[in-house]
Design a protein around this motif. Sequence first.
Motif, PDB file in Angstrom:
ATOM      1  N   ALA A 358     -39.865 -15.049  13.353  1.00  0.00           N
ATOM      2  CA  ALA A 358     -40.111 -13.965  12.407  1.00  0.00           C
ATOM      3  C   ALA A 358     -41.402 -13.220  12.728  1.00  0.00           C
ATOM      4  CB  ALA A 358     -40.153 -14.516  10.983  1.00  0.00           C
ATOM      5  N   GLU A 359     -42.369 -13.912  13.293  1.00  0.00           N
ATOM      6  CA  GLU A 359     -43.644 -13.302  13.632  1.00  0.00           C
ATOM      7  C   GLU A 359     -44.165 -13.920  14.918  1.00  0.00           C
ATOM      8  OE1 GLU A 359     -46.182 -16.322  10.712  1.00  0.00           O
ATOM      9  OE2 GLU A 359     -45.982 -14.203  10.198  1.00  0.00           O
ATOM     10  N   THR A 360     -45.188 -13.317  15.488  1.00  0.00           N
ATOM     11  CA  THR A 360     -45.755 -13.829  16.727  1.00  0.00           C
ATOM     12  C   THR A 360     -46.197 -15.280  16.541  1.00  0.00           C
ATOM     13  OG1 THR A 360     -46.506 -11.629  17.376  1.00  0.00           O
ATOM     14  CG2 THR A 360     -47.554 -13.497  18.445  1.00  0.00           C
ATOM     15  N   LEU A 364     -45.269 -23.827  21.565  1.00  0.00           N
ATOM     16  CA  LEU A 364     -45.273 -25.201  21.060  1.00  0.00           C
ATOM     17  C   LEU A 364     -44.780 -25.250  19.618  1.00  0.00           C
ATOM     18  CD1 LEU A 364     -46.022 -28.003  22.149  1.00  0.00           C
ATOM     19  CD2 LEU A 364     -48.244 -27.746  21.057  1.00  0.00           C
ATOM     20  N   LEU A 365     -45.221 -24.312  18.800  1.00  0.00           N
ATOM     21  CA  LEU A 365     -44.785 -24.288  17.406  1.00  0.00           C
ATOM     22  C   LEU A 365     -43.309 -23.957  17.308  1.00  0.00           C
ATOM     23  CD1 LEU A 365     -45.405 -24.509  14.426  1.00  0.00           C
ATOM     24  CD2 LEU A 365     -46.173 -22.128  14.437  1.00  0.00           C
ATOM     25  N   LEU A 366     -42.839 -23.007  18.133  1.00  0.00           N
ATOM     26  CA  LEU A 366     -41.419 -22.668  18.104  1.00  0.00           C
ATOM     27  C   LEU A 366     -40.576 -23.866  18.535  1.00  0.00           C
ATOM     28  CD1 LEU A 366     -39.174 -20.608  17.696  1.00  0.00           C
ATOM     29  CD2 LEU A 366     -39.503 -19.864  20.064  1.00  0.00           C
ATOM     30  N   ALA A 367     -41.028 -24.590  19.558  1.00  0.00           N
ATOM     31  CA  ALA A 367     -40.299 -25.779  19.999  1.00  0.00           C
ATOM     32  C   ALA A 367     -40.240 -26.820  18.889  1.00  0.00           C
ATOM     33  CB  ALA A 367     -40.958 -26.356  21.250  1.00  0.00           C
ATOM     34  N   TYR A 368     -41.338 -26.972  18.132  1.00  0.00           N
ATOM     35  CA  TYR A 368     -41.357 -27.931  17.024  1.00  0.00           C
ATOM     36  C   TYR A 368     -40.407 -27.488  15.911  1.00  0.00           C
ATOM     37  CZ  TYR A 368     -43.014 -30.840  13.201  1.00  0.00           C
ATOM     38  OH  TYR A 368     -43.083 -31.711  12.168  1.00  0.00           O
ATOM     39  N   GLN A 369     -40.371 -26.188  15.627  1.00  0.00           N
ATOM     40  CA  GLN A 369     -39.480 -25.684  14.578  1.00  0.00           C
ATOM     41  C   GLN A 369     -38.017 -25.867  14.962  1.00  0.00           C
ATOM     42  OE1 GLN A 369     -40.903 -21.660  14.330  1.00  0.00           O
ATOM     43  NE2 GLN A 369     -42.502 -22.159  12.827  1.00  0.00           N
ATOM     44  N   ILE A 370     -37.717 -25.759  16.244  1.00  0.00           N
ATOM     45  CA  ILE A 370     -36.339 -25.899  16.699  1.00  0.00           C
ATOM     46  C   ILE A 370     -35.898 -27.353  16.668  1.00  0.00           C
ATOM     47  CG2 ILE A 370     -34.807 -25.642  18.694  1.00  0.00           C
ATOM     48  CD1 ILE A 370     -36.502 -23.193  19.455  1.00  0.00           C
ATOM     49  N   ASP A 371     -36.748 -28.239  17.168  1.00  0.00           N
ATOM     50  CA  ASP A 371     -36.354 -29.650  17.269  1.00  0.00           C
ATOM     51  C   ASP A 371     -37.578 -30.539  17.190  1.00  0.00           C
ATOM     52  OD1 ASP A 371     -34.867 -31.899  17.531  1.00  0.00           O
ATOM     53  OD2 ASP A 371     -34.250 -31.576  19.590  1.00  0.00           O
ATOM     54  N   GLY A 372     -38.215 -30.569  16.021  1.00  0.00           N
ATOM     55  CA  GLY A 372     -39.392 -31.403  15.835  1.00  0.00           C
ATOM     56  C   GLY A 372     -39.081 -32.882  15.806  1.00  0.00           C
ATOM     57  N   ALA A 392     -45.480 -13.936  28.964  1.00  0.00           N
ATOM     58  CA  ALA A 392     -46.773 -13.754  29.631  1.00  0.00           C
ATOM     59  C   ALA A 392     -47.780 -14.816  29.208  1.00  0.00           C
ATOM     60  CB  ALA A 392     -47.316 -12.354  29.339  1.00  0.00           C
ATOM     61  N   HIS A 393     -47.800 -15.176  27.920  1.00  0.00           N
ATOM     62  CA  HIS A 393     -48.773 -16.146  27.427  1.00  0.00           C
ATOM     63  C   HIS A 393     -48.078 -17.096  26.453  1.00  0.00           C
ATOM     64  CE1 HIS A 393     -52.274 -17.946  25.530  1.00  0.00           C
ATOM     65  NE2 HIS A 393     -53.048 -17.370  26.445  1.00  0.00           N
ATOM     66  N   PRO A 394     -48.186 -18.421  26.667  1.00  0.00           N
ATOM     67  CA  PRO A 394     -47.479 -19.378  25.808  1.00  0.00           C
ATOM     68  C   PRO A 394     -47.929 -19.371  24.355  1.00  0.00           C
ATOM     69  CG  PRO A 394     -49.026 -20.519  27.252  1.00  0.00           C
ATOM     70  CD  PRO A 394     -48.970 -19.097  27.726  1.00  0.00           C
ATOM     71  N   GLY A 395     -49.098 -18.812  24.082  1.00  0.00           N
ATOM     72  CA  GLY A 395     -49.586 -18.788  22.713  1.00  0.00           C
ATOM     73  C   GLY A 395     -49.131 -17.582  21.918  1.00  0.00           C
ATOM     74  N   PHE A 396     -48.420 -16.652  22.573  1.00  0.00           N
ATOM     75  CA  PHE A 396     -48.043 -15.411  21.887  1.00  0.00           C
ATOM     76  C   PHE A 396     -46.602 -15.036  22.231  1.00  0.00           C
ATOM     77  CE2 PHE A 396     -52.623 -15.348  22.537  1.00  0.00           C
ATOM     78  CZ  PHE A 396     -53.086 -15.073  21.268  1.00  0.00           C
ATOM     79  N   LEU A 397     -45.659 -15.675  21.552  1.00  0.00           N
ATOM     80  CA  LEU A 397     -44.266 -15.276  21.666  1.00  0.00           C
ATOM     81  C   LEU A 397     -44.025 -14.127  20.696  1.00  0.00           C
ATOM     82  CD1 LEU A 397     -42.441 -18.737  21.733  1.00  0.00           C
ATOM     83  CD2 LEU A 397     -43.433 -17.448  23.616  1.00  0.00           C
TER      84      LEU A 397
END
Length: 409
Positions: A358-360, A364-372, A392-397
């Motif tokens: 929903a937002e940038t 790592l957080l997205l991976a946890y939300q998908i399958d924590g 480009a940067h793993p901290g800013f999807l």
Amino acid sequence: MSGFVTTAISGLLGQLRPASFRGIPFGVRGGGKALGRRIVTHRFPLRDTVTHEDMGRLERSFTVEAFLVGADLITRLKRLEAALETQGAGRLVHPHYGSLDVVVTAAKVAWSEARDLAQISITCEQYDPPAPQPAGQVNSGSLVDRLGLSSIAALVDEYSSLLTLDGLQDFVTSQLGAQLGGLGIGIGDIAAVYGFAQQVRSAVAGLLSWIDTGSDPGTSAAVVTEAIAALGVASVAGSTPDALLRVAAAGVPAPAIASDTPSKRAALSNAQALDMLVRGTAAAEAARSAAVVDFSSRDSALAYRDQVTAAIDDAADLAGAMGWDASWRGLMDLRAATVTHITRTAAPLPRVTSATPAETTSSLLLAYQIDGNTLVTLEDRAADIVRRNRVAHPGFLPGGAALEVLTDG
């Protein structure tokens, strides 16, 4: 009264520490743990003493007092209830117990919508996976490799039995040499596209120089199979086994040769035999690659299975039309073994799906939300998101953009 309740909840929030079950977060402020040994006491008549029999470690039981607080209480409570009622073991992350797999044996919920507060008493036991049992099972990867080599040997035998150069005009040898050189150029170009031209340079050189090294008919099969095998080794190392499929699809098309003289008929027969050898060998090497390549997802494995079987089917059809019976049987046996092996390999792999944050957010957080629930592979999943989507940067999807992700669902 409301002021007292607000103060009590505020005090509770200050005591809570973060925890989760199956990726559903909640707060805890302690817990309980039962442990010990399973002891059976034996009592006997007319005897003042007893004996104790140790039956092993007592199942480790945990009591978790979970709290949910907030305006979205009902929604979060339903998610946690669903997680608690899901069959099988789940991952519990607790500030005192750490991260471990447990089986929920009981849970009790008490909540007050007016106070935006729910308390869930969870009883669970540590999950002990069953010890692996020895089983007589065919090593499907080894079988694919063996059948692949057998089918290539059959192709070489039937190719060699048809190839003829002796007693014919010089253009017959020149024509075969030109086709081998064209195959070498094609393999070199494919290797360059995939970034491993250096690894196949020596084998390609053998194809290009065949006509200058004695032009022994028996060596033509060797330089062909060696070059395709070299391409296979390089493609497996680069996790791009589909390079072989491009060779299988292209083959070595026979030039337009009139068959009005014995030499021209021989040249045409040689060209058709070489095309069969190349297509069949490339398809067999592609199948052998499936036995050792690491597929990243179930989808990629099954897609490759379908591509390889299609290549084997095409080669087998051509072998049947040319009367290469041994090659046809070898390719059909290889096809069956390949389907079994890749299907079995694909079963436990994650699926490819899409997720739209929903937002940038961070990978790592997205991976946890998908399958924590699978924290052991969390960092690998996050790295895969970055690599798969060329972020480009793993901290800013980017928020609002659909991303390709892996999931165990």
